[in-house]
Design a protein around this motif. Structure first.
Motif, PDB file in Angstrom:
ATOM      1  N   ILE A  62     -46.755 -30.182 -75.242  1.00  0.00           N
ATOM      2  CA  ILE A  62     -46.916 -31.372 -76.066  1.00  0.00           C
ATOM      3  C   ILE A  62     -47.551 -31.013 -77.407  1.00  0.00           C
ATOM      4  CG2 ILE A  62     -48.178 -33.554 -76.280  1.00  0.00           C
ATOM      5  CD1 ILE A  62     -47.901 -33.844 -73.215  1.00  0.00           C
ATOM      6  N   ALA A  63     -48.581 -30.174 -77.369  1.00  0.00           N
ATOM      7  CA  ALA A  63     -49.335 -29.845 -78.580  1.00  0.00           C
ATOM      8  C   ALA A  63     -48.569 -28.945 -79.536  1.00  0.00           C
ATOM      9  CB  ALA A  63     -50.666 -29.195 -78.201  1.00  0.00           C
ATOM     10  N   GLU A  64     -47.536 -28.270 -79.055  1.00  0.00           N
ATOM     11  CA  GLU A  64     -46.752 -27.403 -79.930  1.00  0.00           C
ATOM     12  C   GLU A  64     -46.249 -28.163 -81.150  1.00  0.00           C
ATOM     13  OE1 GLU A  64     -45.951 -24.288 -80.189  1.00  0.00           O
ATOM     14  OE2 GLU A  64     -46.881 -23.493 -78.365  1.00  0.00           O
ATOM     15  N   SER A  65     -45.887 -29.432 -80.955  1.00  0.00           N
ATOM     16  CA  SER A  65     -45.324 -30.201 -82.068  1.00  0.00           C
ATOM     17  C   SER A  65     -46.372 -30.543 -83.121  1.00  0.00           C
ATOM     18  CB  SER A  65     -44.679 -31.495 -81.543  1.00  0.00           C
ATOM     19  OG  SER A  65     -45.653 -32.351 -80.963  1.00  0.00           O
TER      20      SER A  65
ATOM     21  N   ARG B   1     -47.757 -37.630 -89.887  1.00  0.00           N
ATOM     22  CA  ARG B   1     -46.403 -37.416 -90.405  1.00  0.00           C
ATOM     23  C   ARG B   1     -45.559 -36.652 -89.388  1.00  0.00           C
ATOM     24  NH1 ARG B   1     -49.310 -36.494 -95.296  1.00  0.00           N
ATOM     25  NH2 ARG B   1     -49.230 -34.218 -94.975  1.00  0.00           N
ATOM     26  N   LEU B   2     -46.179 -35.679 -88.725  1.00  0.00           N
ATOM     27  CA  LEU B   2     -45.464 -34.900 -87.721  1.00  0.00           C
ATOM     28  C   LEU B   2     -45.127 -35.729 -86.493  1.00  0.00           C
ATOM     29  CD1 LEU B   2     -47.534 -31.567 -87.786  1.00  0.00           C
ATOM     30  CD2 LEU B   2     -45.125 -31.799 -88.421  1.00  0.00           C
ATOM     31  N   ASP B   3     -46.057 -36.593 -86.091  1.00  0.00           N
ATOM     32  CA  ASP B   3     -45.895 -37.377 -84.862  1.00  0.00           C
ATOM     33  C   ASP B   3     -46.424 -38.785 -85.106  1.00  0.00           C
ATOM     34  OD1 ASP B   3     -45.884 -38.473 -82.332  1.00  0.00           O
ATOM     35  OD2 ASP B   3     -46.732 -36.722 -81.331  1.00  0.00           O
ATOM     36  N   PRO B   4     -45.546 -39.731 -85.468  1.00  0.00           N
ATOM     37  CA  PRO B   4     -45.995 -41.087 -85.797  1.00  0.00           C
ATOM     38  C   PRO B   4     -46.745 -41.783 -84.658  1.00  0.00           C
ATOM     39  CG  PRO B   4     -43.745 -40.735 -86.576  1.00  0.00           C
ATOM     40  CD  PRO B   4     -44.099 -39.533 -85.737  1.00  0.00           C
ATOM     41  N   ARG B   5     -46.611 -41.322 -83.420  1.00  0.00           N
ATOM     42  CA  ARG B   5     -47.364 -41.911 -82.316  1.00  0.00           C
ATOM     43  C   ARG B   5     -48.867 -41.771 -82.526  1.00  0.00           C
ATOM     44  NH1 ARG B   5     -45.099 -38.681 -77.280  1.00  0.00           N
ATOM     45  NH2 ARG B   5     -45.617 -37.008 -78.757  1.00  0.00           N
TER      46      ARG B   5
ATOM     47  N   SER C 291     -48.564 -28.271 -84.302  1.00  0.00           N
ATOM     48  CA  SER C 291     -48.874 -27.072 -85.075  1.00  0.00           C
ATOM     49  C   SER C 291     -48.342 -27.266 -86.502  1.00  0.00           C
ATOM     50  CB  SER C 291     -48.203 -25.857 -84.416  1.00  0.00           C
ATOM     51  OG  SER C 291     -48.501 -24.676 -85.102  1.00  0.00           O
ATOM     52  N   PRO C 292     -49.068 -26.797 -87.511  1.00  0.00           N
ATOM     53  CA  PRO C 292     -50.255 -25.934 -87.509  1.00  0.00           C
ATOM     54  C   PRO C 292     -51.577 -26.698 -87.625  1.00  0.00           C
ATOM     55  CG  PRO C 292     -49.395 -26.039 -89.725  1.00  0.00           C
ATOM     56  CD  PRO C 292     -48.532 -26.952 -88.886  1.00  0.00           C
ATOM     57  N   HIS C 293     -51.629 -27.910 -87.085  1.00  0.00           N
ATOM     58  CA  HIS C 293     -52.836 -28.739 -87.210  1.00  0.00           C
ATOM     59  C   HIS C 293     -53.449 -29.055 -85.850  1.00  0.00           C
ATOM     60  CE1 HIS C 293     -51.878 -29.314 -91.453  1.00  0.00           C
ATOM     61  NE2 HIS C 293     -50.637 -29.583 -91.084  1.00  0.00           N
ATOM     62  N   ARG C 294     -53.293 -28.145 -84.897  1.00  0.00           N
ATOM     63  CA  ARG C 294     -53.792 -28.427 -83.557  1.00  0.00           C
ATOM     64  C   ARG C 294     -55.315 -28.468 -83.484  1.00  0.00           C
ATOM     65  NH1 ARG C 294     -49.865 -24.335 -80.318  1.00  0.00           N
ATOM     66  NH2 ARG C 294     -50.325 -23.140 -82.222  1.00  0.00           N
ATOM     67  N   GLY C 295     -55.977 -27.801 -84.412  1.00  0.00           N
ATOM     68  CA  GLY C 295     -57.437 -27.881 -84.442  1.00  0.00           C
ATOM     69  C   GLY C 295     -57.920 -29.291 -84.749  1.00  0.00           C
ATOM     70  N   VAL C 296     -57.252 -29.964 -85.671  1.00  0.00           N
ATOM     71  CA  VAL C 296     -57.586 -31.353 -85.966  1.00  0.00           C
ATOM     72  C   VAL C 296     -57.142 -32.255 -84.822  1.00  0.00           C
ATOM     73  CG1 VAL C 296     -57.113 -33.299 -87.513  1.00  0.00           C
ATOM     74  CG2 VAL C 296     -57.590 -31.042 -88.460  1.00  0.00           C
ATOM     75  N   ALA C 297     -55.997 -31.949 -84.204  1.00  0.00           N
ATOM     76  CA  ALA C 297     -55.536 -32.735 -83.055  1.00  0.00           C
ATOM     77  C   ALA C 297     -56.557 -32.696 -81.921  1.00  0.00           C
ATOM     78  CB  ALA C 297     -54.184 -32.225 -82.567  1.00  0.00           C
ATOM     79  N   SER C 298     -57.170 -31.543 -81.693  1.00  0.00           N
ATOM     80  CA  SER C 298     -58.215 -31.441 -80.670  1.00  0.00           C
ATOM     81  C   SER C 298     -59.347 -32.402 -80.970  1.00  0.00           C
ATOM     82  CB  SER C 298     -58.769 -30.012 -80.614  1.00  0.00           C
ATOM     83  OG  SER C 298     -57.765 -29.070 -80.321  1.00  0.00           O
ATOM     84  N   ARG C 299     -59.791 -32.414 -82.212  1.00  0.00           N
ATOM     85  CA  ARG C 299     -60.895 -33.286 -82.606  1.00  0.00           C
ATOM     86  C   ARG C 299     -60.495 -34.757 -82.509  1.00  0.00           C
ATOM     87  NH1 ARG C 299     -61.440 -28.397 -85.046  1.00  0.00           N
ATOM     88  NH2 ARG C 299     -63.523 -27.741 -85.715  1.00  0.00           N
ATOM     89  N   LEU C 300     -59.254 -35.067 -82.874  1.00  0.00           N
ATOM     90  CA  LEU C 300     -58.770 -36.440 -82.783  1.00  0.00           C
ATOM     91  C   LEU C 300     -58.812 -36.944 -81.343  1.00  0.00           C
ATOM     92  CD1 LEU C 300     -57.294 -38.984 -83.821  1.00  0.00           C
ATOM     93  CD2 LEU C 300     -55.139 -37.708 -83.540  1.00  0.00           C
ATOM     94  N   PHE C 301     -58.330 -36.134 -80.414  1.00  0.00           N
ATOM     95  CA  PHE C 301     -58.270 -36.605 -79.031  1.00  0.00           C
ATOM     96  C   PHE C 301     -59.638 -36.583 -78.354  1.00  0.00           C
ATOM     97  CE2 PHE C 301     -53.700 -36.161 -79.595  1.00  0.00           C
ATOM     98  CZ  PHE C 301     -53.260 -37.313 -78.959  1.00  0.00           C
ATOM     99  N   TRP C 302     -60.560 -35.725 -78.794  1.00  0.00           N
ATOM    100  CA  TRP C 302     -61.934 -35.838 -78.292  1.00  0.00           C
ATOM    101  C   TRP C 302     -62.560 -37.152 -78.762  1.00  0.00           C
ATOM    102  CZ3 TRP C 302     -62.689 -30.035 -79.487  1.00  0.00           C
ATOM    103  CH2 TRP C 302     -62.606 -29.293 -78.298  1.00  0.00           C
ATOM    104  N   ALA C 303     -62.285 -37.523 -80.019  1.00  0.00           N
ATOM    105  CA  ALA C 303     -62.801 -38.798 -80.530  1.00  0.00           C
ATOM    106  C   ALA C 303     -62.153 -39.969 -79.782  1.00  0.00           C
ATOM    107  CB  ALA C 303     -62.533 -38.909 -82.032  1.00  0.00           C
ATOM    108  N   TYR C 304     -60.881 -39.861 -79.490  1.00  0.00           N
ATOM    109  CA  TYR C 304     -60.170 -40.900 -78.734  1.00  0.00           C
ATOM    110  C   TYR C 304     -60.754 -41.020 -77.325  1.00  0.00           C
ATOM    111  CZ  TYR C 304     -56.131 -43.362 -76.687  1.00  0.00           C
ATOM    112  OH  TYR C 304     -55.317 -44.271 -76.045  1.00  0.00           O
ATOM    113  N   TYR C 305     -61.035 -39.893 -76.696  1.00  0.00           N
ATOM    114  CA  TYR C 305     -61.647 -39.904 -75.356  1.00  0.00           C
ATOM    115  C   TYR C 305     -62.979 -40.636 -75.376  1.00  0.00           C
ATOM    116  CZ  TYR C 305     -63.618 -38.111 -70.976  1.00  0.00           C
ATOM    117  OH  TYR C 305     -64.186 -38.006 -69.736  1.00  0.00           O
TER     118      TYR C 305
END
Length: 213
Positions: free
Chosen positions: A182-185, A19-23, A187-201
């Motif tokens: 980039i990650a500022e946008s 919802r925060l970042d449709p990309r 927040s407050p879900h950057r912990g999940v964003a970290s996990r998402l991009f590790w899975a993407y990697y």
């Protein structure tokens, strides 16, 4: 926000991120399953993260397995009593040996790695990075995996830099400062964003880029 403790927390965080970042819808679709990546707080867990500094996941797993076998148990007392050969035979560099010994002294001197997980991120990072050899990446990964902190994003992580660069079309891959911005946008879900991009990697590279968990 509550800590990331369950796969439901991951799913809720992914919904919020999209919802925060449709990309991130496309990133989520390609990433597949996003693991919880939680470990027990404590000395052994932080040792495993220190071992993983600046080496591949495969190398870190091999070194940690040797260290665990040679040390019998990963405790401050065991490492402080060990001679240089234990660290050398495990495959640890001199700088990492010094960091593990500095951590052992800190824990024996009263650093409570369980209590650290209850602190605000900035305070916890300050306490951990006060130990010689522990940098921000190590502290942030510990908070993500041992504390389940909901809003930490280790922007120095090369796998995350590569994954975000690939997913968002940033070339060359973003460095730490750009990735923080980039990650500022997210927040407050950057912990999940970290996990998402590790899975993407993991999907784009065919290998694990996340630290041990």
């Amino acid at each position: 926000m509550r800590p990331i403790s369950t796969l439901e927390d991951i799913a809720d965080g992914l919904d919020a991120l999209c919802r925060l970042d449709p990309r991130l819808e496309a990133v989520r679709a390609l990433a597949g399953d996003v693991p919880l990546r939680r470990i027990e707080p404590g000395f052994a867990s932080l040792v495993s993260i220190i071992v993983a500094q600046q080496v591949s996941r495969a190398s870190a797993d091999a070194i940690l397995a040797r260290l665990s076998r040679l040390a019998d148990q990963l405790s401050p007392e065991t490492l402080l009593a060990a001679d240089d050969s234990l660290f050398r035979d495990a495959g640890l560099s001199r700088p990492k040996q010094r960091t593990l010994l500095a951590l052992s002294h800190a824990v024996m001197g009263g650093l409570d790695l369980g209590r650290v997980c209850d602190l605000q991120a900035d305070e916890a990072i300050a306490l951990l990075t006060a130990v010689s050899g522990i940098g921000r990446w190590t502290a942030e990964v510990y908070l993500l995996t041992a504390a389940g902190h909901p809003d930490v994003f280790p922007a120095r992580d090369v796998a995350l830099q590569s994954a975000v660069g690939h997913a968002l079309g940033v070339a060359p891959r973003p460095g730490e400062r750009q990735l923080i911005e980039i990650a500022e946008s997210w927040s407050p879900h950057r912990g999940v964003a970290s996990r998402l991009f590790w899975a993407y990697y993991r999907q784009i590279k065919g290998r694990e880029g996340a630290p041990p968990s």
